[in-house]
Design a protein around this motif. Structure first.
Motif, PDB file in Angstrom:
ATOM      1  N   ASN A  56       0.738  -1.285  -0.167  1.00 28.08           N
ATOM      2  CA  ASN A  56      -0.022   0.165  -0.012  1.00 28.08           C
ATOM      3  C   ASN A  56       0.883   1.352   0.045  1.00 28.08           C
ATOM      4  OD1 ASN A  56      -2.366  -1.490   0.173  1.00 28.08           O
ATOM      5  ND2 ASN A  56      -2.287  -1.655   2.225  1.00 28.08           N
ATOM      6  N   GLN A  57       2.207   0.955   0.104  1.00 26.50           N
ATOM      7  CA  GLN A  57       3.115   2.310   0.360  1.00 26.50           C
ATOM      8  C   GLN A  57       4.429   2.175  -0.491  1.00 26.50           C
ATOM      9  OE1 GLN A  57       3.663   3.931   3.948  1.00 26.50           O
ATOM     10  NE2 GLN A  57       1.587   3.392   4.961  1.00 26.50           N
ATOM     11  N   GLU A  58       4.781   3.234  -1.148  1.00 27.86           N
ATOM     12  CA  GLU A  58       6.191   3.304  -1.605  1.00 27.86           C
ATOM     13  C   GLU A  58       7.270   3.083  -0.900  1.00 27.86           C
ATOM     14  OE1 GLU A  58       6.362   6.497  -4.544  1.00 27.86           O
ATOM     15  OE2 GLU A  58       4.604   5.665  -5.631  1.00 27.86           O
ATOM     16  N   SER A  59       7.182   3.616   0.551  1.00 26.53           N
ATOM     17  CA  SER A  59       8.418   3.366   1.344  1.00 26.53           C
ATOM     18  C   SER A  59       7.695   3.071   2.779  1.00 26.53           C
ATOM     19  CB  SER A  59       8.706   4.835   1.684  1.00 26.53           C
ATOM     20  OG  SER A  59       9.827   4.962   2.688  1.00 26.53           O
ATOM     21  N   PRO A  60       7.893   1.488   2.764  1.00 29.36           N
ATOM     22  CA  PRO A  60       7.544   0.777   4.044  1.00 29.36           C
ATOM     23  C   PRO A  60       8.353   0.625   5.014  1.00 29.36           C
ATOM     24  CG  PRO A  60       7.916  -0.774   2.157  1.00 29.36           C
ATOM     25  CD  PRO A  60       8.388   0.581   1.674  1.00 29.36           C
ATOM     26  N   ALA A  61       9.374   1.385   4.988  1.00 30.85           N
ATOM     27  CA  ALA A  61      10.561   1.056   5.882  1.00 30.85           C
ATOM     28  C   ALA A  61      10.236   1.634   7.503  1.00 30.85           C
ATOM     29  CB  ALA A  61      11.731   1.673   5.488  1.00 30.85           C
ATOM     30  N   PHE A  62       9.346   0.914   7.854  1.00 30.61           N
ATOM     31  CA  PHE A  62       8.929   1.003   9.408  1.00 30.61           C
ATOM     32  C   PHE A  62       9.747   0.151  10.410  1.00 30.61           C
ATOM     33  CE2 PHE A  62       5.435   3.126   7.320  1.00 30.61           C
ATOM     34  CZ  PHE A  62       5.241   4.132   8.138  1.00 30.61           C
ATOM     35  N   PRO A  63       9.974   0.455  11.427  1.00 32.00           N
ATOM     36  CA  PRO A  63      10.832  -0.560  12.470  1.00 32.00           C
ATOM     37  C   PRO A  63      10.123  -1.794  12.431  1.00 32.00           C
ATOM     38  CG  PRO A  63      10.404   1.564  13.576  1.00 32.00           C
ATOM     39  CD  PRO A  63       9.728   1.347  12.211  1.00 32.00           C
ATOM     40  N   SER A  64      10.733  -3.104  12.463  1.00 32.07           N
ATOM     41  CA  SER A  64      10.080  -4.459  12.517  1.00 32.07           C
ATOM     42  C   SER A  64       9.818  -4.743  13.992  1.00 32.07           C
ATOM     43  CB  SER A  64      11.096  -5.287  11.946  1.00 32.07           C
ATOM     44  OG  SER A  64      12.396  -5.242  12.617  1.00 32.07           O
TER      45      SER A  64
END
Length: 382
Positions: A283-291
């Motif tokens: 859903n997003q181009e930049s999904p770089a959230f903390p895991s």
């Protein structure tokens, strides 16, 4: 209708349509305009053109005084279009210095616990990974953060806690929120009593209440007491101290080692995050959230203006998790934006997406991703 009345009517319509003044403000403007026009009409050596010029200036000055400078900063491209990011509520009045170009205040309102059931449902209120300031927004009466003995920054441990007394029926409990490196990892109640019968009755009552949400718990004997758990992340314990006092504690706690240990037996917090991240990446181009909840890192909102790179805002990226029921989680990916221009806003603007995650299903339940709208809003201020 004479010229004065006609002129006044036209000015009232024009000002009302342009600035949407209240009836009281219109009356004040009307009286002052009449006075201005009549004063100039009595001076025979002034032409009608100069009369209109001076009265127009008076109207403009009075309008600025009445409605303030804020309306001149918030220009409208269309009559019904307000220059604010889409998807953000603007129903609450803004209290900001007049030198600011305000952005909508989307901070969560203080939470009102109406019933005892509301107070017991702390697992639906507090998110693993939320900050102390967010908890303080929910509960202004929450005490200040204090360091817990044993914190060691060299080991990546920075333990702090904040407490708040809460009335549960006729009894008083202490709510403790525990943070590691600024992120919430536990929310627990504690009561103490010397009355064994009374404290055991309270224990049974709590088990009945939480079993309606989580199902039947597992109970086992521990040192000096009993432990009751619905999952590794939510449980209750009753222990007896050497001096005869009984301590009853219950609530939510996230422990990475337990999460890994129970991964093969139940659907864990970490597994829920992994499934939500997979869905979010579509859903997003930049999904770089903390895991992991508790981790965070920064991202910049950069644009090219006049051939030069400019940073409009910086965001802190966080991943948060709420326990909704047994093996059911709400996973939120949040960006907390701070604009680089303090004249626009010095408050964080939150952009987030929340998923309900079970072992078999991932569904989006809330989407307030305003990154592009925020960028457009900031570019209009350039």
């Amino acid at each position: 209708m004479d010229n004065l009345d006609q002129e006044l009517k036209q000015r009232k319509i024009l000002v009302h349509q342009s600035f949407e003044l209240s009836e009281e403000e219109l009356k004040q403007l009307e009286l002052r305009t009449i006075s201005t026009i009549r004063a100039h009409k009595n001076k025979r050596n002034r032409s009608h053109l100069r009369i209109f010029t001076f009265s127009g200036i008076a109207v403009a000055i009075l309008t600025i005084l009445l409605i303030g400078p804020r309306s001149f900063f918030l220009q409208k491209d269309e009559p019904n279009q307000v220059s604010t990011p889409l998807g953000i509520s603007v129903t609450q009045p803004l209290e900001v210095p007049t030198s600011f170009i305000p952005l909508p205040d989307i901070q969560a309102p203080p939470l009102a616990w109406q019933t005892e059931q509301d107070k017991l449902a702390l697992f639906q209120v507090f998110s693993i990974g939320m900050t102390y300031s967010e908890a303080k927004e929910l509960f202004p009466e929450l005490g200040e953060l204090t360091s817990i003995f044993g914190s060691d920054s060299s080991l990546g441990i920075d333990l702090q806690e904040a407490t708040m007394p809460v009335s549960l029926g006729k009894n008083q409990a202490l709510l403790t929120l525990s943070f590691n490196k600024g992120s919430l990892y536990a929310a627990r109640y504690q009561r103490e009593s010397r009355n064994e019968q009374e404290i055991n009755h309270e224990k049974d009552r709590l088990i009945t209440s939480y079993s309606s949400v989580f199902g039947n718990p597992q109970e086992e004997q521990i040192e000096n007491g009993t432990s009751v758990t619905w999952s590794p992340f939510f449980g209750l314990a009753l222990t007896k101290n050497y001096d005869g006092r009984y301590f009853l504690g219950w609530g939510l706690q996230f422990d990475e080692s337990l999460d890994e240990m129970y991964r093969n037996r139940i659907f864990t917090v970490q597994e829920a995050i992994e499934k939500a991240m997979s869905k979010n990446s579509n859903n997003q181009e930049s999904p770089a959230f903390p895991s992991r909840p508790g981790d965070s890192w920064n991202e910049e909102m950069n644009v090219t203006l006049g051939g030069k790179q400019k940073t409009l805002a910086t965001a802190t990226l966080r991943t948060k998790v709420k326990l909704q029921a047994t093996e059911t989680y709400l996973v939120t990916f949040e960006k907390e934006w701070i604009t680089t221009e303090k004249k626009i806003s010095d408050k964080p603007i939150k952009s987030f997406t929340t998923y309900r995650v079970t072992k078999d299903k991932v569904e989006m339940v809330e989407n307030n991703n305003i990154d592009e709208e925020l960028k457009s809003f900031l570019l209009r201020q350039e």
